[in-house]
Scaffold this active site. Sequence first.
Site, PDB file in Angstrom:
ATOM      1  N   VAL A  43       0.867  -1.183   0.000  1.00  0.00           N
ATOM      2  CA  VAL A  43       0.000   0.000   0.000  1.00  0.00           C
ATOM      3  C   VAL A  43       0.900   1.228   0.000  1.00  0.00           C
ATOM      4  CG1 VAL A  43      -1.778   1.309   1.240  1.00  0.00           C
ATOM      5  CG2 VAL A  43      -1.804  -1.200   1.319  1.00  0.00           C
ATOM      6  N   HIS A  44       0.711   2.120  -0.975  1.00  0.00           N
ATOM      7  CA  HIS A  44       1.553   3.313  -0.970  1.00  0.00           C
ATOM      8  C   HIS A  44       0.878   4.550  -1.554  1.00  0.00           C
ATOM      9  CE1 HIS A  44       2.144   2.161  -5.189  1.00  0.00           C
ATOM     10  NE2 HIS A  44       2.464   3.426  -5.398  1.00  0.00           N
ATOM     11  N   ARG A  45      -0.263   4.382  -2.206  1.00  0.00           N
ATOM     12  CA  ARG A  45      -0.877   5.536  -2.874  1.00  0.00           C
ATOM     13  C   ARG A  45      -1.441   6.527  -1.851  1.00  0.00           C
ATOM     14  NH1 ARG A  45      -1.469   5.325  -8.137  1.00  0.00           N
ATOM     15  NH2 ARG A  45      -3.131   6.857  -8.065  1.00  0.00           N
TER      16      ARG A  45
END
Length: 391
Positions: free
Chosen positions: A214-216
């Site tokens: 998860v990075h957005r």
Amino acid sequence: MSMSTSCHDGVFTDSVTFVLGTRPEIVKLAPLARLFGERARVAYTGQHYDALMSEIFFTECGLRAPDALLEVGGRTRAEQVGAALCRLDRCFAEGAPSAVVVQGDTNSALAGALAANARGIPLVHVEAGLRSRDRAMPEEHNRILIDHVADLLCAPTEANAANLRAEGIDPRRVAVTGNTVVEALLEALPQPARRAKLLADAGVESGRFVLATVHRPENTDDAGRLAAIMAELTALGEAGRPVLFPVHPRTRAALRSVFRDEPPERVVLCEPLGYRDFLALAAECALLISDSGGIQEEATVLRRPLIVVRRSTERPEALDGFAVLVEPGPAIGEHARALLADVPGVRRRLEGLRSPFGDGQASPRIEALIRERFITPAVPRPTAETVSASV
């Protein structure tokens, strides 16, 4: 790894210059850059400025140190684009490339596109024509702007090319090439022995764990969305499916904010992985859960099921059999449990599908187009024989 921090006089003259700033750009353009040999030059913006998130990818992808490091990381979007644009303009003023190549939809790609356009340098956009129709996504604006100033638009799929034609872009500037991610992945995927060692080091078994990223900003900058994602990952862990979670620096900071000093239970947090190690684990996992655009492509090549945790996607091709698009919340767990209920069966189904992103020959196709359109063949110097023959 030693990197240059400034442009040398004329270093980009008559080159094919690749403007890179993030891990996916390095990975996807490395096969193409290597095809140009000594003619290739790299301007690295440093948009991803953590060494674990960038420098290791140059080494793994067989690229030498960048010819210029622009150091624009850790800034706002506008500051990154503005600083990179100004520094690239100074570089190109010292000597113009034959062509500038950018990939995707990052701030670095937009800066490279604008810098090339300002100097009248031919611009090549690799991965052109992707559209999410989501105006809340900064990348959507980047990719549209890049496409409309590019001189050669390399669309991965026919649907991407159709998007460009629908926007009035001259079809003569558009070529369907496939996506360079296919050859990059097939080249980088470790052999079974290396994969087995990584599994042992992580304490998981092939086909029995979930790999998550998860990075957005839409997920990491919203505490409610991030907490909902982590709750579903934790529930999967409690149900007996280990969840490995390589943590992006932005995500680690967000997790500290949401969970204070107590990390989520049943989720194994680890440092960011190199590209090869990530592919090794992705190839062996039972399920991928991610908000990454690149992983949507990689899942189709590896033929692994994927849950995309986002509002929208610019890669709808991946949703045709390989992936499902969901919002944070119970839908993650519902789809995960269904896919994990019959891992062998899901794998057999996916093995019968072809990746929509091409056959692994995108880089040679793009190389040929660049040479044909933008690189003038050297004129042979006259010899005694040719001089006498013309008299």
